[in-house]
Every structure is written in C-alpha cells, then in structure tokens.
Design a protein around this motif. Structure first.
Motif, PDB file in Angstrom:
ATOM      1  N   ARG A 173       0.853  -1.188   0.000  1.00 34.49           N
ATOM      2  CA  ARG A 173       0.000   0.000   0.000  1.00 34.49           C
ATOM      3  C   ARG A 173       0.887   1.235   0.000  1.00 34.49           C
ATOM      4  O   ARG A 173       1.915   1.275   0.682  1.00 34.49           O
ATOM      5  CB  ARG A 173      -0.906  -0.010   1.224  1.00 34.49           C
ATOM      6  CG  ARG A 173      -1.843   1.189   1.335  1.00 34.49           C
ATOM      7  CD  ARG A 173      -2.810   1.022   2.515  1.00 34.49           C
ATOM      8  NE  ARG A 173      -3.710  -0.096   2.271  1.00 34.49           N
ATOM      9  CZ  ARG A 173      -3.959  -1.071   3.168  1.00 34.49           C
ATOM     10  NH1 ARG A 173      -3.358  -1.042   4.356  1.00 34.49           N
ATOM     11  NH2 ARG A 173      -4.789  -2.049   2.871  1.00 34.49           N
ATOM     12  N   VAL A 195     -10.273   0.420   3.328  1.00 36.12           N
ATOM     13  CA  VAL A 195      -9.191   0.069   2.410  1.00 36.12           C
ATOM     14  C   VAL A 195      -9.381  -1.375   1.991  1.00 36.12           C
ATOM     15  O   VAL A 195     -10.307  -2.057   2.430  1.00 36.12           O
ATOM     16  CB  VAL A 195      -7.806   0.269   3.068  1.00 36.12           C
ATOM     17  CG1 VAL A 195      -7.551   1.739   3.325  1.00 36.12           C
ATOM     18  CG2 VAL A 195      -7.696  -0.527   4.373  1.00 36.12           C
ATOM     19  N   GLY A 196      -8.486  -1.860   1.131  1.00 38.46           N
ATOM     20  CA  GLY A 196      -8.602  -3.208   0.610  1.00 38.46           C
ATOM     21  C   GLY A 196      -8.085  -4.258   1.571  1.00 38.46           C
ATOM     22  O   GLY A 196      -8.025  -4.065   2.787  1.00 38.46           O
ATOM     23  N   GLU A 233      -1.953  -0.932  -3.667  1.00 40.72           N
ATOM     24  CA  GLU A 233      -3.108  -0.081  -3.404  1.00 40.72           C
ATOM     25  C   GLU A 233      -2.619   1.314  -3.051  1.00 40.72           C
ATOM     26  O   GLU A 233      -1.785   1.474  -2.153  1.00 40.72           O
ATOM     27  CB  GLU A 233      -3.912  -0.671  -2.248  1.00 40.72           C
ATOM     28  CG  GLU A 233      -5.094   0.171  -1.798  1.00 40.72           C
ATOM     29  CD  GLU A 233      -5.756  -0.437  -0.590  1.00 40.72           C
ATOM     30  OE1 GLU A 233      -5.585   0.108   0.518  1.00 40.72           O
ATOM     31  OE2 GLU A 233      -6.431  -1.478  -0.736  1.00 40.72           O
ATOM     32  N   SER A 282      -4.350  -0.038  -7.754  1.00 40.80           N
ATOM     33  CA  SER A 282      -5.729   0.382  -7.537  1.00 40.80           C
ATOM     34  C   SER A 282      -5.735   1.618  -6.650  1.00 40.80           C
ATOM     35  O   SER A 282      -4.802   1.849  -5.873  1.00 40.80           O
ATOM     36  CB  SER A 282      -6.552  -0.742  -6.894  1.00 40.80           C
ATOM     37  OG  SER A 282      -5.990  -1.117  -5.645  1.00 40.80           O
ATOM     38  N   VAL A 290      -3.635   4.991  -1.647  1.00 39.62           N
ATOM     39  CA  VAL A 290      -4.644   5.719  -0.882  1.00 39.62           C
ATOM     40  C   VAL A 290      -4.300   7.197  -0.978  1.00 39.62           C
ATOM     41  O   VAL A 290      -3.212   7.616  -0.560  1.00 39.62           O
ATOM     42  CB  VAL A 290      -4.666   5.255   0.585  1.00 39.62           C
ATOM     43  CG1 VAL A 290      -5.742   5.991   1.366  1.00 39.62           C
ATOM     44  CG2 VAL A 290      -4.884   3.747   0.665  1.00 39.62           C
ATOM     45  N   HIS A 294      -7.760   4.202  -3.845  1.00 41.54           N
ATOM     46  CA  HIS A 294      -8.786   4.346  -2.820  1.00 41.54           C
ATOM     47  C   HIS A 294      -8.706   5.755  -2.242  1.00 41.54           C
ATOM     48  O   HIS A 294      -7.617   6.326  -2.129  1.00 41.54           O
ATOM     49  CB  HIS A 294      -8.577   3.331  -1.687  1.00 41.54           C
ATOM     50  CG  HIS A 294      -8.786   1.899  -2.100  1.00 41.54           C
ATOM     51  ND1 HIS A 294      -9.874   1.158  -1.730  1.00 41.54           N
ATOM     52  CD2 HIS A 294      -8.026   1.085  -2.869  1.00 41.54           C
ATOM     53  CE1 HIS A 294      -9.794  -0.053  -2.243  1.00 41.54           C
ATOM     54  NE2 HIS A 294      -8.665  -0.129  -2.938  1.00 41.54           N
TER      55      HIS A 294
END
Length: 282
Positions: A127, A183-184, A151, A175, A153, A177
């Motif tokens: 992340r 979150v994932g 991910e 991805s 953010v 967010h």
C-alpha cells in the motif's frame, strides 16, 4: 562505468531546506573517503531553479534536489537513469558533462534499502499513502521488491491516475482508494509519502495500521509521525524516513564519487556507518 564528474562543490537545493540533514550525511561520507569536498544547502524554489542551475561553474560536481524541484531537475536532465525515467522525478544531478546534467532518482533505492535493513526484501501486496512524486518512487521500489498488487490511498484520487499508468508499465496492478473510509485487503508493507506533520481524519490511521504490514513513513520530523504512532499502538516498529534518507544519500555519494549508481564505494561499509552515526548524533 560512466566517468565521474569533475569539480569539488556539492549542495542540496529545495524549499524549505533549513531542516535538511544531507550536509551531515554527505560530509561524513567524504571524510571517510578522504575527499576534501564541500557540501552546502541552499534554498531554491521552482521559479529560481533554471537560472540558479545555469549560474553554476566548473567547480560544481553535482546537486541533491528535494521538493519542490524534482520535476524541474527531471526537465533539466538530457540523460536520466531508468528510475528517473519511470517516475518523472530526479533528486540527483551530476554536472560537468558537455551534453548537460545527468539525472538520477535515488529515492527508489532509498526505499528498497530502508526495508532491506529490516529484513524486508520481497513483498507480494503493498500500500502507498499519497500520490506525489515520492509515491511514484514508492511504486517503482515496491515493484522491484516483487509487488504484484499495490493499493494507493490518496486525498485526491484523480491525481493518482498517473500511478495506475506507471503500474501498467511495470506489470503491476495499481488500484486507487480515497483517503477515508475503508481500504482493501491486508498488505505486506505500507509506504507513507504524506508531508511531515500530516494527521489523518478520525480513526483512519488505525484503519490503515490494521493489516498494513511493515510501515515506512517517508516523513521523519516530528517522529513518531501520526501514522507511526498508530502502528506502534499495534506493537509495530515503523521505519522512519531517516532510513530512506540514509540509503538514498549513499547512492548519491556513489554517483558523485564514481559516476555510477551501481558501483560500490571504496570502504562503503565504513562510509555508511559514518553516515548513520552522523544522523544519530544530529
């Protein structure tokens, strides 16, 4: 190996710059290496950069570049290393070449090195918090460490679109967010690239810490950061941005001494130890 540059003067440029620890780091390394070089700091903003660079004479060997100048340094470099090309950011300029400055990104290696010191060398899922130039370096570093899913953010998800394209170029799924809510799935590591002193809304720092793996926070003043404190509440040992700073500076020293980021320094373990001691004593 690329021939090393000429000149004996070096500096770190940015705005703000008074907080920079780069003079202590570089000074310690050059002392161990027996090099009588000077390394200064200078406040330069984005509007001043091009003119200030043009004024430098043959006594200048190179520059370390911090915010907000990394994109300007990228534009000023006719030749760049792969990491700089991927991220669109240059934090190291080698001067003295007839064709103009050579640009490097050592932030990527700084992230890899900081995790390596904690025994984290391979990851699957990661992340990144934030979407600026350091986030681009984080995506490249994590891909080099094996991440297949990253991910991101971000406060402004629209700004993170370039990171999705970067992931596509690297063969890594990125991805996006928003910086709130949920979150994932859990990840192996988290890299935070938010400005120093940033506090996240509500309990979102705790949301990120839960299942966030090992944390590297690029910020280091104040420390622990807001995110670092959330990790500590869960028994984690967050990695300060000082470690990233140390390892990216070592790569800069390689470049300034040898002209090649991949060429180890003479007595590199001693130089690294001296740089670490300079940070601890600051």
């Amino acid at each position: 190996m690329t021939p090393p540059p000429t000149g004996t003067r070096l500096a770190v440029w940015g705005d703000p710059i008074a907080h920079s620890r780069s003079p202590q780091l570089h000074g310690a390394a050059y002392a161990v290496l027996g090099l009588d070089w000077t390394y200064e700091r200078r406040r330069v903003d984005a509007r001043e950069f091009d003119a200030a660079l043009a004024e430098l004479g043959p006594q200048w060997r190179g520059l370390s570049v911090t915010m907000p100048l990394k994109e300007r340094a990228f534009s000023a470099s006719p030749t760049r290393d792969r990491r700089a090309e991927l991220t669109g950011a240059v934090n190291t300029l080698v001067l003295g070449d007839e064709d103009g400055p050579r640009g490097f990104n050592t932030d990527v290696g700084g992230i890899v090195g900081a995790f390596g010191d904690r025994g984290v060398e391979r990851v699957e899922a990661a992340r990144v918090i934030g979407a600026g130039s350091t986030a681009s370096s984080a995506v490249v570093a994590l891909q080099e460490m094996g991440a297949r899913q990253i991910e991101v953010v971000a406060r402004r998800p629209d700004r993170a679109a370039t990171l999705v394209h970067l992931g596509d170029a690297l063969g890594t799924r990125v991805s996006i967010h928003p910086l709130s809510g949920t979150v994932g799935r859990p990840v192996d590591v988290t890299v935070a690239t938010l400005p120093s002193g940033t506090e996240l809304p509500g309990s979102f720092a705790d949301v990120l810490a839960e299942g966030g793996g090992a944390l590297l926070d690029a910020a280091y003043a104040p420390w622990p950061s807001h995110l670092g404190t959330a990790w500590e509440r869960r028994g984690g040992a967050p990695i300060s941005g000082v470690e990233m700073l140390l390892h990216q500076a070592l790569l800069q020293v390689r470049i300034f001494v040898t002209g090649d980021v991949e060429a180890p320094l003479p007595d590199e373990p001693l130089a690294l130890a001296a740089m670490r001691a300079a940070l601890m004593g600051d």
